[in-house]
Design an enzyme around this catalytic site. Structure first.
Site, PDB file in Angstrom:
ATOM      1  N   GLY A 146      26.591  18.044   8.021  1.00 46.40           N
ATOM      2  CA  GLY A 146      27.133  17.975   6.665  1.00 46.40           C
ATOM      3  C   GLY A 146      28.645  17.879   6.595  1.00 46.40           C
ATOM      4  O   GLY A 146      29.311  18.810   6.167  1.00 46.40           O
ATOM      5  N   SER A 187      35.780  18.763   3.879  1.00 46.12           N
ATOM      6  CA  SER A 187      34.464  19.414   3.971  1.00 46.12           C
ATOM      7  C   SER A 187      34.554  20.728   4.725  1.00 46.12           C
ATOM      8  O   SER A 187      35.250  20.835   5.752  1.00 46.12           O
ATOM      9  CB  SER A 187      33.485  18.500   4.725  1.00 46.12           C
ATOM     10  OG  SER A 187      33.244  17.323   4.002  1.00 46.12           O
ATOM     11  N   GLN A 240      24.729  12.412   6.063  1.00 44.32           N
ATOM     12  CA  GLN A 240      23.550  12.011   5.304  1.00 44.32           C
ATOM     13  C   GLN A 240      23.223  10.516   5.338  1.00 44.32           C
ATOM     14  O   GLN A 240      22.103  10.133   5.599  1.00 44.32           O
ATOM     15  CB  GLN A 240      23.688  12.448   3.836  1.00 44.32           C
ATOM     16  CG  GLN A 240      22.507  12.007   3.023  1.00 44.32           C
ATOM     17  CD  GLN A 240      22.544  12.470   1.571  1.00 44.32           C
ATOM     18  OE1 GLN A 240      21.528  12.472   0.913  1.00 44.32           O
ATOM     19  NE2 GLN A 240      23.694  12.834   1.069  1.00 44.32           N
ATOM     20  N   ILE A 247      25.317  22.029   4.100  1.00 46.72           N
ATOM     21  CA  ILE A 247      24.649  21.016   3.273  1.00 46.72           C
ATOM     22  C   ILE A 247      24.132  21.628   1.980  1.00 46.72           C
ATOM     23  O   ILE A 247      23.517  22.693   2.006  1.00 46.72           O
ATOM     24  CB  ILE A 247      23.465  20.415   4.071  1.00 46.72           C
ATOM     25  CG1 ILE A 247      24.003  19.549   5.224  1.00 46.72           C
ATOM     26  CG2 ILE A 247      22.535  19.620   3.163  1.00 46.72           C
ATOM     27  CD1 ILE A 247      22.939  19.083   6.183  1.00 46.72           C
ATOM     28  N   TYR A 288      26.349  27.215 -12.482  1.00 51.44           N
ATOM     29  CA  TYR A 288      25.888  27.057 -11.101  1.00 51.44           C
ATOM     30  C   TYR A 288      24.363  26.938 -11.073  1.00 51.44           C
ATOM     31  O   TYR A 288      23.782  26.301 -10.192  1.00 51.44           O
ATOM     32  CB  TYR A 288      26.386  28.224 -10.244  1.00 51.44           C
ATOM     33  CG  TYR A 288      26.738  27.821  -8.835  1.00 51.44           C
ATOM     34  CD1 TYR A 288      27.899  27.102  -8.557  1.00 51.44           C
ATOM     35  CD2 TYR A 288      25.901  28.135  -7.779  1.00 51.44           C
ATOM     36  CE1 TYR A 288      28.212  26.717  -7.274  1.00 51.44           C
ATOM     37  CE2 TYR A 288      26.209  27.755  -6.479  1.00 51.44           C
ATOM     38  CZ  TYR A 288      27.355  27.049  -6.239  1.00 51.44           C
ATOM     39  OH  TYR A 288      27.660  26.672  -4.967  1.00 51.44           O
ATOM     40  N   LYS A 324      21.008  29.149  -3.338  1.00 57.80           N
ATOM     41  CA  LYS A 324      21.825  29.953  -2.402  1.00 57.80           C
ATOM     42  C   LYS A 324      21.168  31.314  -2.146  1.00 57.80           C
ATOM     43  O   LYS A 324      21.290  31.864  -1.050  1.00 57.80           O
ATOM     44  CB  LYS A 324      23.248  30.130  -2.945  1.00 57.80           C
ATOM     45  CG  LYS A 324      24.081  28.844  -2.966  1.00 57.80           C
ATOM     46  CD  LYS A 324      24.242  28.223  -1.602  1.00 57.80           C
ATOM     47  CE  LYS A 324      25.252  27.085  -1.587  1.00 57.80           C
ATOM     48  NZ  LYS A 324      25.215  26.303  -0.332  1.00 57.80           N
ATOM     49  N   LYS A 383      38.471  23.287  -2.798  1.00 60.47           N
ATOM     50  CA  LYS A 383      38.399  21.924  -3.332  1.00 60.47           C
ATOM     51  C   LYS A 383      37.784  20.959  -2.311  1.00 60.47           C
ATOM     52  O   LYS A 383      38.450  20.588  -1.331  1.00 60.47           O
ATOM     53  CB  LYS A 383      39.797  21.447  -3.727  1.00 60.47           C
ATOM     54  CG  LYS A 383      40.343  22.163  -4.945  1.00 60.47           C
ATOM     55  CD  LYS A 383      41.758  21.682  -5.247  1.00 60.47           C
ATOM     56  CE  LYS A 383      42.556  22.789  -5.881  1.00 60.47           C
ATOM     57  NZ  LYS A 383      44.001  22.581  -5.815  1.00 60.47           N
ATOM     58  N   ALA A 436      31.811  18.197  -2.905  1.00 63.95           N
ATOM     59  CA  ALA A 436      30.678  18.880  -3.552  1.00 63.95           C
ATOM     60  C   ALA A 436      31.179  19.808  -4.658  1.00 63.95           C
ATOM     61  O   ALA A 436      30.596  19.882  -5.738  1.00 63.95           O
ATOM     62  CB  ALA A 436      29.881  19.664  -2.510  1.00 63.95           C
TER      63      ALA A 436
HETATM   64  P1  NAP Z   1      30.924  18.449   1.042  1.00 65.22           P
HETATM   65  O1  NAP Z   1      32.070  18.072   1.867  1.00 65.22           O
HETATM   66  O2  NAP Z   1      30.510  17.507  -0.037  1.00 65.22           O
HETATM   67  O3  NAP Z   1      29.683  18.805   1.989  1.00 65.22           O
HETATM   68  C1  NAP Z   1      28.334  18.846   1.516  1.00 65.22           C
HETATM   69  C2  NAP Z   1      27.545  17.970   2.451  1.00 65.22           C
HETATM   70  O4  NAP Z   1      26.135  18.025   2.194  1.00 65.22           O
HETATM   71  C3  NAP Z   1      27.941  16.484   2.295  1.00 65.22           C
HETATM   72  O5  NAP Z   1      28.291  15.985   3.567  1.00 65.22           O
HETATM   73  C4  NAP Z   1      26.666  15.856   1.758  1.00 65.22           C
HETATM   74  O6  NAP Z   1      26.526  14.497   2.080  1.00 65.22           O
HETATM   75  C5  NAP Z   1      25.637  16.724   2.460  1.00 65.22           C
HETATM   76  N1  NAP Z   1      24.292  16.485   1.968  1.00 65.22           N
HETATM   77  C6  NAP Z   1      23.849  16.527   0.675  1.00 65.22           C
HETATM   78  N2  NAP Z   1      22.545  16.181   0.643  1.00 65.22           N
HETATM   79  C7  NAP Z   1      22.164  15.924   1.934  1.00 65.22           C
HETATM   80  C8  NAP Z   1      20.955  15.519   2.553  1.00 65.22           C
HETATM   81  N3  NAP Z   1      19.836  15.294   1.843  1.00 65.22           N
HETATM   82  N4  NAP Z   1      20.929  15.355   3.908  1.00 65.22           N
HETATM   83  C9  NAP Z   1      22.041  15.575   4.647  1.00 65.22           C
HETATM   84  N5  NAP Z   1      23.231  15.958   4.116  1.00 65.22           N
HETATM   85  C10 NAP Z   1      23.278  16.122   2.776  1.00 65.22           C
HETATM   86  O7  NAP Z   1      31.203  19.834   0.268  1.00 65.22           O
HETATM   87  P2  NAP Z   1      31.461  21.324   0.822  1.00 65.22           P
HETATM   88  O8  NAP Z   1      32.055  22.033  -0.331  1.00 65.22           O
HETATM   89  O9  NAP Z   1      32.155  21.270   2.131  1.00 65.22           O
HETATM   90  O10 NAP Z   1      29.976  21.879   0.979  1.00 65.22           O
HETATM   91  C11 NAP Z   1      29.474  22.359   2.220  1.00 65.22           C
HETATM   92  C12 NAP Z   1      28.673  23.632   1.991  1.00 65.22           C
HETATM   93  O11 NAP Z   1      29.569  24.658   1.557  1.00 65.22           O
HETATM   94  C13 NAP Z   1      27.614  23.517   0.901  1.00 65.22           C
HETATM   95  O12 NAP Z   1      26.462  24.254   1.292  1.00 65.22           O
HETATM   96  C14 NAP Z   1      28.275  24.180  -0.291  1.00 65.22           C
HETATM   97  O13 NAP Z   1      27.353  24.688  -1.240  1.00 65.22           O
HETATM   98  C15 NAP Z   1      28.994  25.287   0.440  1.00 65.22           C
HETATM   99  N6  NAP Z   1      30.034  25.971  -0.330  1.00 65.22           N
HETATM  100  C16 NAP Z   1      31.083  25.264  -0.859  1.00 65.22           C
HETATM  101  C17 NAP Z   1      32.061  25.927  -1.581  1.00 65.22           C
HETATM  102  C18 NAP Z   1      33.221  25.187  -2.178  1.00 65.22           C
HETATM  103  O14 NAP Z   1      33.865  25.718  -3.088  1.00 65.22           O
HETATM  104  N7  NAP Z   1      33.536  23.994  -1.712  1.00 65.22           N
HETATM  105  C19 NAP Z   1      31.995  27.317  -1.754  1.00 65.22           C
HETATM  106  C20 NAP Z   1      30.921  28.012  -1.197  1.00 65.22           C
HETATM  107  C21 NAP Z   1      29.952  27.329  -0.486  1.00 65.22           C
HETATM  108  P3  NAP Z   1      26.990  13.398   0.980  1.00 65.22           P
HETATM  109  O15 NAP Z   1      28.475  13.418   0.947  1.00 65.22           O
HETATM  110  O16 NAP Z   1      26.397  12.136   1.484  1.00 65.22           O
HETATM  111  O17 NAP Z   1      26.389  13.822  -0.337  1.00 65.22           O
END
Ligand code: NAP
Length: 262
Positions: free
Chosen positions: A15, A21, A42, A94, A157, A164, A194, A197
């Site tokens: 992911g 990311s 993905q 992810i 959310y 989660k 930031k 997602a």
């Molecule tokens: P991100 O860079 O968009 O990472 C999320 C990843 O999940 C993306 O690479 C996305 O791919 C992938 N994904 C979605 N559906 C998928 C699928 N069916 N198969 C494989 N990959 C898939 O955003 P991020 O914020 O770093 O998120 C990473 C994790 O951290 C997530 O679990 C998120 O809930 C968690 N998180 C984020 C925050 C925050 O504030 N940013 C805070 C707490 C937790 P695509 O780009 O192709 O959609």
């Protein structure tokens, strides 16, 4: 000074979309510690970005895996088995929920949106652990990324908070199953950062500023904070920790009230 040396280790990061990311922030720390890295993404549209990010990273392996597709997961495991034979660390980063499901009331969530969010954001951890179990070394470790909305209501959310909760419960059950072999698994619960997602969450910037203003440290967290915690939990420094959800949110979750004038 304690140094984390992962020079004989191999990790899979699932992911990564770009350098913002959270998966990448942990990957960068693992790389600094000398770990060899493989990545899954993905869809093919993301490959170019990952190729740029991993340019010059010796031995990096890239796999296109949609986590809802068991065949793509199996093909990656089979290739990793042939190339590396074993795996020391896994980062699951992810999540996905349809935008409509996060724009209104939780009570209006459709069955399809609920199933999609839970499948991609929570079951994918179980599916990945299941598929990768045979490759994991006896002292392997895994981390996944969670958020405070698993525990408390965070408006908008919605179904992602429920996903989660399922993710964090899965971490506990997986810790029990995998612990018999010595494998650890933990969740990093990150404050708002930031990323692509995050920006798709309605009202994210408002939430981001609010958290920074209320947290004991008087700031938000960034990719560096998340990367350091991921590295710690994956390393032997956390050898006695499993099944845990560890917050990296500048202390926001310990606050019960926000009174500016106290
Ligand atoms: P991100 O860079 O968009 O990472 C999320 C990843 O999940 C993306 O690479 C996305 O791919 C992938 N994904 C979605 N559906 C998928 C699928 N069916 N198969 C494989 N990959 C898939 O955003 P991020 O914020 O770093 O998120 C990473 C994790 O951290 C997530 O679990 C998120 O809930 C968690 N998180 C984020 C925050 C925050 O504030 N940013 C805070 C707490 C937790 P695509 O780009 O192709 O959609």
């Amino acid at each position: 000074m304690i140094q984390i040396d992962l020079s004989s280790k191999r990790a899979l990061i699932m992911g990564v979309t770009n350098r913002r990311s959270l998966g990448w922030s942990i990957a960068a720390k693992l790389q600094e510690a000398g770990c060899q890295l493989a990545f899954s993404y993905q869809g093919e549209r993301l490959r170019g970005e990952l190729e740029k990010l991993t340019d010059g990273m010796e031995g990096a392996r890239l796999y296109q895996v949609d986590v809802t597709n068991p065949d793509e997961l199996a093909a990656m495991v089979s290739d990793l088995e042939g190339a590396w034979g074993s795996l020391d660390h896994v980062v699951h980063s992810i999540a996905f929920a349809p935008r409509e499901a996060m724009d209104g009331r939780y009570i209006d969530t459709t069955r399809d949106d609920w199933v999609t969010a839970l499948e991609v954001s929570a079951y994918s951890l179980v599916a990945s652990a299941q598929a990768l179990e045979g490759l994991l070394t006896d002292d392997a470790s895994m981390v996944t990324l969670s958020y405070y909305a698993a525990e408390k209501v965070v408006p908008k959310y919605n179904v992602m908070g429920v996903a989660k909760s399922a993710l964090e419960a899965s971490v506990r059950y997986l810790a029990y199953d995998l612990g018999k072999k010595g494998v650890r698994i933990n969740a990093v619960s990150a404050g708002p950062v930031k990323t692509v997602a995050a920006r798709s969450i309605p009202g994210f910037m408002k939430m981001y500023k609010r958290v920074a203003g209320m947290a004991p440290l008087g700031r938000g967290v960034d990719q560096q904070d998340v990367g350091r915690l991921g590295l710690f939990l994956l390393s032997d420094l956390a050898s006695g920790i499993t099944g845990e959800t560890v917050y990296v949110d500048a202390g926001y979750h310990v606050m019960g009230m926000d009174l500016d004038d106290v």
